[in-house]
Scaffold this active site. Structure first.
Site, mmCIF file in Angstrom:
data_model
loop_
_atom_site.group_PDB
_atom_site.id
_atom_site.type_symbol
_atom_site.label_atom_id
_atom_site.label_comp_id
_atom_site.label_asym_id
_atom_site.label_seq_id
_atom_site.Cartn_x
_atom_site.Cartn_y
_atom_site.Cartn_z
ATOM 1 N N SER A 128 -31.913 40.610 1.626
ATOM 2 C CA SER A 128 -32.402 40.689 2.994
ATOM 3 C C SER A 128 -33.863 40.258 3.050
ATOM 4 C CB SER A 128 -32.270 42.119 3.527
ATOM 5 O OG SER A 128 -32.891 42.234 4.794
ATOM 6 N N THR A 132 0.843 -1.203 0.000
ATOM 7 C CA THR A 132 0.000 0.000 0.000
ATOM 8 C C THR A 132 0.873 1.246 0.000
ATOM 9 O OG1 THR A 132 -1.866 -1.053 1.101
ATOM 10 C CG2 THR A 132 -1.677 1.324 1.354
#
Length: 461
Positions: A308, A147
């Site tokens: 807003s 690995t």
């Protein structure tokens, strides 16, 4: 066929014991254990196709090298290469369900690839999934590998492909800023240092500045990416070059390379440099477009959505704001990569999985962020030319541009009177008869602000 619908299973075993695996799954027992042990994040290997591509290329190259060494039969080699080819074509990516963040220095990811490739190779050879005596994840797909060889190589290959994918998005954003620089080349405005009025310049220079500081980073990014083109064994390096067309080099010291993750550290740092600059640019975009009435308002950002829920008519700079947040995340990922790189111990760095996740994620975030910033903000910016001009005429800082013509004494007198009376430098120079309007406009014209020029203008006092 959907494994959840059939409910059929097969038995696989490892050193821990035997487990039932969904019959239709290409992955095997070690992948299953990884799924169970590492339920850490929402970052699944299946979401990183270029990393999977890197794994498939690594395994394909290993099969070619192992066959050359007489360690695989023709049938095994051909089946493994064919299975890898299918993965490169985008197939079977759903069979890589493991968490990107995992213990074991990437063993779970490596075995996930080994098992998927082995089981698909078995099918291509005419066998059943799990009949590993004919093509084994460990003995054949992972032959001659650790690995600690295959996993970093796959990361490097995947990251190099990610780099190549990222570059066009960076270049397109640079191009968009440069195009605005040309569009706004005739618009004079006030420059600012330390948030204070400085000297007149053009709005085009502002946007060309954005383009140039990003363009400078392409070289650094390419240099960092070049470090990914190293392999772990001579025959594998040869095979990797053949498969990808890239100029892979053999690592100068294989022992040192096993624990050295500096290529990931370097690339994450190069991405951070870009993130810092883009963050600065987005801050400038928000400041210079602030308003619409009570801010700087030198230009307008495209209105993308109401800003807003309580203030009617408010529109926020949402695209630069989201790019700011992308930059912060990339900068944070760089810190994670740096700390993980430092955590290498002896002959291995077990923290490489999170380093890989951070680097792949940063590239993806910047690609998405750059495309959003370019198409939903930069390309739609419009200039407020008259407002920019008024600010120049009203600014005391404009006297700096006049100083070489009218002299320090006149400049000081005009600046002092402007401060005391609140009147503009432009107005006072005309009132005192130091220059006429034509001369003053010539000095402050955009073409004369772009570079040093010698003007044949003499003050009258």
């Amino acid at each position: 066929m959907d494994t959840k619908l059939t409910g059929k299973t097969r038995i696989e075993s490892d050193l821990i014991g035997a487990r039932e695996i969904p019959a239709e799954a290409l992955y095997g027992v070690q992948t299953l254990r990884g799924i169970e042990n590492f339920s850490i994040s929402k970052f699944r290997l299946s979401e990183y196709p270029l990393f999977i591509k890197g794994l498939a290329i690594t395994k394909m190259a290993a099969a070619m090298a192992n066959f050359e060494l007489g360690l695989l039969t023709v049938e095994q080699k051909d089946a493994i290469i064919a299975a890898c080819g299918e993965i490169l074509d985008g197939k079977h990516h759903d069979q890589f369900p493991v968490d990107m963040i995992q213990g074991g220095a990437g063993t779970t990811t490596n075995m996930n690839a080994n098992e998927v490739i082995a089981n698909r190779a078995l099918e291509l050879m005419g066998y059943e999934r799990g009949e590993y005596q004919y093509c084994s994840p460990n003995d054949h797909v992972n032959c001659s590998q650790s690995t600690n060889d295959a996993y970093p190589t796959a990361i490097h290959i995947g990251m190099y492909y990610s780099h190549l994918r990222f570059l066009p998005y960076l270049e397109s954003l640079i191009g968009a800023f440069h195009k605005k620089g040309e569009e706004f080349a005739h618009i004079i405005k006030m420059g600012r240092t330390q948030l204070e009025d400085a000297v007149p310049m053009t709005l085009g220079q502002t946007f060309n500045g954005f383009a140039s500081i990003l363009r400078d980073e392409i070289r650094h990014l390419n240099e960092a990416a070049a470090d990914f083109l190293t392999g772990y064994a001579e025959k594998c390096v040869k095979a990797l070059c053949e498969i990808t067309g890239f100029d892979f080099k053999l690592s100068s010291d294989l022992v040192g390379a096993t624990s050295d993750t500096s290529c990931l550290v370097g690339y994450a740092s190069a991405l951070k440099r870009i993130a810092v600059k883009v963050n600065k640019i987005c801050n400038d975009l928000r400041l210079l477009a602030s308003g619409p009435r009570c801010g700087l308002g030198e230009f307008n950002l495209p209105a993308m959505q109401p800003g807003s829920s309580i203030m009617p008519g408010k529109v926020n700079p949402v695209i630069p704001e989201v790019m700011n947040q992308v930059a912060y995340k990339v900068i944070g990922n760089d810190l994670c990569v740096a700390m993980s790189g430092e955590a290498a111990q002896m002959e291995l760095n077990a923290m490489e999985p999170v380093m890989a996740q951070c680097c792949f994620e940063s590239v993806d975030l910047m690609i998405n962020g750059f495309e959003t910033l370019r198409t939903r903000c930069v390309e739609g910016i419009t200039a407020n030319a008259e407002r920019c001009k008024i600010e120049v005429h009203n600014s005391i800082g404009v006297v700096t541009a006049l100083n070489p013509i009218i002299g320090y004494k006149n400049s000081t007198k005009i600046a002092k009177e402007a401060l005391e009376t609140g009147r503009s430098v432009y107005e006072l120079v005309l009132e005192h008869g130091i220059l006429n309007k034509e001369e003053l406009d010539t000095i402050l014209s955009p073409q004369n602000m772009l570079k040093p020029v010698k003007l044949d203008i003499k003050p009258r006092r």
